[in-house]
Motif scaffolding. Structure first.
Motif, PDB file in Angstrom:
ATOM      1  N   LEU A  55       0.830  -1.199   0.000  1.00  0.00           N
ATOM      2  CA  LEU A  55       0.000   0.000   0.000  1.00  0.00           C
ATOM      3  C   LEU A  55       0.867   1.253   0.000  1.00  0.00           C
ATOM      4  N   GLY A  56       0.658   2.117  -0.980  1.00  0.00           N
ATOM      5  CA  GLY A  56       1.376   3.382  -1.015  1.00  0.00           C
ATOM      6  C   GLY A  56       2.813   3.280  -1.478  1.00  0.00           C
TER       7      GLY A  56
ATOM      8  N   ARG B 137       3.613   5.856  -3.922  1.00  0.00           N
ATOM      9  CA  ARG B 137       3.708   7.183  -3.300  1.00  0.00           C
ATOM     10  C   ARG B 137       5.054   7.354  -2.602  1.00  0.00           C
TER      11      ARG B 137
ATOM     12  N   VAL C 256       1.486   7.646   2.588  1.00  0.00           N
ATOM     13  CA  VAL C 256       0.157   7.075   2.421  1.00  0.00           C
ATOM     14  C   VAL C 256      -0.868   8.057   2.974  1.00  0.00           C
TER      15      VAL C 256
ATOM     16  N   HIS D 215      -7.832   9.307  -0.994  1.00  0.00           N
ATOM     17  CA  HIS D 215      -7.007   8.688   0.033  1.00  0.00           C
ATOM     18  C   HIS D 215      -6.732   7.226  -0.311  1.00  0.00           C
ATOM     19  N   ASP D 216      -5.662   6.703   0.280  1.00  0.00           N
ATOM     20  CA  ASP D 216      -5.261   5.307   0.089  1.00  0.00           C
ATOM     21  C   ASP D 216      -5.828   4.400   1.169  1.00  0.00           C
TER      22      ASP D 216
ATOM     23  N   PRO E 113     -10.639   3.163  -1.568  1.00  0.00           N
ATOM     24  CA  PRO E 113      -9.244   3.200  -1.120  1.00  0.00           C
ATOM     25  C   PRO E 113      -8.642   1.796  -1.163  1.00  0.00           C
ATOM     26  N   ARG E 114      -7.327   1.724  -1.244  1.00  0.00           N
ATOM     27  CA  ARG E 114      -6.664   0.434  -1.341  1.00  0.00           C
ATOM     28  C   ARG E 114      -6.902  -0.424  -0.093  1.00  0.00           C
TER      29      ARG E 114
END
Length: 315
Positions: free
Chosen positions: A3-4, A7, A14, A76-77, A118-119
């Motif tokens: 996740l992220g 980014r 994140v 947002h993630d 979101p993820r």
């Protein structure tokens, strides 16, 4: 890809939204885990004021999540949410119609997730949420949105918080597999680590002047754990050693420290420390409002433990 990860490769963090943010326990933990809390939602103005002071970089929404327009939230993630637990917890007492309304706040998570996808989604609640008659349908709705679900009941004491606080964490990730959260294995911290027995401004009082039930409870606790011990002012807790974690901190003054013939309630600062908040956390409001905010919060180290694993493992 975690996740992220994309980014982070670009030097970004994140991005997280905290739904039902309260005073900011989850937000604080998520920040400790490396996330950036970009928005927080709560209906109680006092808690929003605390959250704003602690997390001024976040966008704040002082409104009911049930009527919030999800499209107004930033991208947002990670969606973090602690829906009302009062309809699930055994502490609620006799069943009343309003508890259904409290349980229904969990559906707000679906409203936001459907719009933003979101993820990952992390939902915290009391373990009794698993027995909610609508839980299976709520969980199925998350899977219909493409999420894989894991459920785990964790104890804050296992991540070093000086308090036994068992909470359910539902982790939903948009990947090929569910992401279970590994429980903590930290040595349990003692109540003694946050209780200042020599606080100069502490208001100690003779406990034999308390109600007979309290006197009986204290006598039993001292007989078992010694003259200096912890006793719950109400509830079924039979007392605890000061060298063991506290029982669950609630939204009302509950924990007494007993020392010989005198006793006192724990201070707000001690309760804050027992939840794992920083000592300088900027709580606002009256004493009762500050106690309520602390008791309603997710212990930040517990949130950090979960979010750190989600950031590292969500694919």
């Amino acid at each position: 890809m975690a996740l992220g990860a994309g980014r982070r490769a670009r030097g970004c963090r994140v991005r997280a939204v905290d739904l039902f943010a309260g005073a900011g326990g989850t937000s604080t933990g998520a920040t400790m885990a490396g996330a950036q809390v970009v928005a927080a939602v709560n209906h109680w103005r006092t808690a929003v004021a605390t959250h704003t002071a602690a997390h001024p970089e976040a966008r704040h929404y002082c409104e009911d999540a049930a009527v919030l327009d999800p499209t107004t939230l930033p991208a947002h993630d990670l969606l973090l949410a602690s829906p009302s637990c009062t309809g699930h917890t055994r502490a609620r007492g006799v069943e009343r119609p309003h508890h259904d309304a409290a349980r229904a706040t969990a559906w707000c998570v679906l409203r936001v997730a459907e719009v933003h996808l979101p993820r990952a989604v992390v939902v915290e609640n009391v373990a009794e949420m698993l027995a909610w008659v609508c839980y299976r349908g709520w969980r199925l709705a998350l899977t219909d949105l493409g999420y894989r679900i894991s459920e785990q009941v964790l104890d804050a004491a296992d991540v070093g918080v000086p308090q036994h606080r068992r909470r359910l964490f539902v982790v939903a990730t948009r990947g090929r597999r569910a992401l279970p959260i590994t429980p903590g294995t930290a040595p349990h911290a003692a109540a003694r680590s946050v209780v200042d027995l020599d606080a100069p401004d502490a208001l100690w009082r003779p406990w034999r002047r308390l109600a007979p039930a309290s006197v009986t409870r204290i006598e039993a606790a001292q007989a078992r754990f010694g003259n200096t011990c912890m006793v719950a002012y109400y509830g079924s807790d039979a007392g605890r050693s000061i060298d063991a974690p506290l029982g669950t901190i609630t939204t009302r003054d509950r924990h007494m420290v007993v020392r010989g013939d005198v006793a006192r309630m724990l201070s707000v600062a001690e309760l804050l420390a027992a939840q794992g908040f920083p000592a300088d956390y900027p709580l606002t409001g009256t004493r009762s409002e500050r106690v309520m905010q602390v008791g309603n919060s997710v212990a930040p180290p517990m949130a950090a433990w979960v979010v750190r694993q989600v950031i590292a493992g969500a694919a």
